[in-house]
Design a protein around this motif. Sequence first.
Motif, PDB file in Angstrom:
ATOM      1  N   ARG A 257       0.828  -1.210   0.000  1.00 15.05           N
ATOM      2  CA  ARG A 257       0.000   0.000   0.000  1.00 15.05           C
ATOM      3  C   ARG A 257       0.857   1.253   0.000  1.00 15.05           C
ATOM      4  O   ARG A 257       0.477   2.266  -0.597  1.00 15.05           O
ATOM      5  N   GLN A 258       1.997   1.204   0.662  1.00 11.55           N
ATOM      6  CA  GLN A 258       2.896   2.360   0.631  1.00 11.55           C
ATOM      7  C   GLN A 258       3.435   2.601  -0.771  1.00 11.55           C
ATOM      8  O   GLN A 258       3.642   3.748  -1.178  1.00 11.55           O
ATOM      9  N   ARG A 259       3.673   1.541  -1.511  1.00 11.48           N
ATOM     10  CA  ARG A 259       4.277   1.685  -2.835  1.00 11.48           C
ATOM     11  C   ARG A 259       3.332   2.291  -3.869  1.00 11.48           C
ATOM     12  O   ARG A 259       3.788   2.898  -4.841  1.00 11.48           O
ATOM     13  N   GLU A 260       2.027   2.131  -3.691  1.00 10.29           N
ATOM     14  CA  GLU A 260       1.074   2.541  -4.729  1.00 10.29           C
ATOM     15  C   GLU A 260       1.201   4.015  -5.117  1.00 10.29           C
ATOM     16  O   GLU A 260       1.381   4.334  -6.303  1.00 10.29           O
ATOM     17  N   PRO A 261       1.105   4.972  -4.175  1.00 11.58           N
ATOM     18  CA  PRO A 261       1.213   6.380  -4.590  1.00 11.58           C
ATOM     19  C   PRO A 261       2.617   6.739  -5.066  1.00 11.58           C
ATOM     20  O   PRO A 261       2.781   7.595  -5.941  1.00 11.58           O
ATOM     21  N   LEU A 262       3.623   6.080  -4.516  1.00 17.30           N
ATOM     22  CA  LEU A 262       4.998   6.342  -4.933  1.00 17.30           C
ATOM     23  C   LEU A 262       5.241   5.850  -6.359  1.00 17.30           C
ATOM     24  O   LEU A 262       5.978   6.473  -7.131  1.00 17.30           O
ATOM     25  N   ALA A 263       4.606   4.751  -6.695  1.00 14.20           N
ATOM     26  CA  ALA A 263       4.701   4.259  -8.074  1.00 14.20           C
ATOM     27  C   ALA A 263       4.059   5.235  -9.048  1.00 14.20           C
ATOM     28  O   ALA A 263       4.562   5.452 -10.161  1.00 14.20           O
ATOM     29  N   ARG A 264       2.951   5.853  -8.633  1.00 14.06           N
ATOM     30  CA  ARG A 264       2.314   6.846  -9.498  1.00 14.06           C
ATOM     31  C   ARG A 264       3.239   8.042  -9.725  1.00 14.06           C
ATOM     32  O   ARG A 264       3.289   8.597 -10.830  1.00 14.06           O
ATOM     33  N   LEU A 265       3.973   8.424  -8.689  1.00 11.30           N
ATOM     34  CA  LEU A 265       4.903   9.538  -8.850  1.00 11.30           C
ATOM     35  C   LEU A 265       6.035   9.148  -9.807  1.00 11.30           C
ATOM     36  O   LEU A 265       6.433   9.939 -10.662  1.00 11.30           O
ATOM     37  N   ARG A 266       6.539   7.941  -9.669  1.00 10.10           N
ATOM     38  CA  ARG A 266       7.602   7.474 -10.567  1.00 10.10           C
ATOM     39  C   ARG A 266       7.122   7.463 -12.012  1.00 10.10           C
ATOM     40  O   ARG A 266       7.846   7.905 -12.920  1.00 10.10           O
ATOM     41  N   LEU A 267       5.926   6.972 -12.243  1.00 10.78           N
ATOM     42  CA  LEU A 267       5.388   6.928 -13.604  1.00 10.78           C
ATOM     43  C   LEU A 267       5.172   8.343 -14.148  1.00 10.78           C
ATOM     44  O   LEU A 267       5.367   8.591 -15.348  1.00 10.78           O
ATOM     45  N   ALA A 268       4.778   9.264 -13.270  1.00  4.67           N
ATOM     46  CA  ALA A 268       4.597  10.658 -13.703  1.00  4.67           C
ATOM     47  C   ALA A 268       5.930  11.268 -14.123  1.00  4.67           C
ATOM     48  O   ALA A 268       6.000  12.006 -15.117  1.00  4.67           O
TER      49      ALA A 268
END
Length: 236
Positions: free
Chosen positions: A175-186
């Motif tokens: 769950r911690q990785r989900e928003p961080l992954a969105r930032l990486r993809l952005a």
Amino acid sequence: MTDTMLSESLASARRRLTEALAAAGRPADAARLLAVSKTKPAGMIREAWRLGQREFGENYVQEALEKQAELADLEDIVWHFIGPLQANKTRAVAEHFDWVHSVDREKVARRLNDQRPEALRPLEVCLQVNVSGEASKAGIGFDELEDLAGKVLALPRLRLRGLMAIPAPADGLARQREPLARLRLALDALRRRFPEAPLDTLSMGMSDDLEAAVLEGATLVRLGTAIFGTRDTSRR
């Protein structure tokens, strides 16, 4: 906190980052430690500098200026402004900091650009993204990111380096990785859109989610209490 305790906590923070990078299969120098020193006295920052720490993050402009004056002899110290930035505080930040992580409005970006002294190198900038959609958090939405990035890239006294986020607390690595992954993809999308830009920075990861952030490509992790101990919120 004694000097011995600070030495031990800083060594522990460095070890934690090194282990997280190894677990992620990333090089040992792929991410740097940003010591968040807000509310901490200049003497503690000086001791961390003596122990080899060079990059420090501050949230409050006036407090930071006082510490910078006291530590002016430390010529290779690097100051990051990581707190919410009001338009009336941009001049002080433009004149006294090396990095700003919290740009989320064109007005603020333009003021920083116009107020950055010509004698200084361009100000290193990250755009703050509200990755969790929290009304109480600063930052722009993903849908606004490309437009703001294009405008910042056109400002000659700023150097757009990447993105920053402070996700909502979450339990568990996945769950911690989900928003961080969105930032990486952005950031990946911005690199494709602006291939000429030096977009190499993901400022994300704090004490509770460092490992998740490193797994998702963090290049600057921001640790405060893990290094300096509990903050005195009365110091402002």
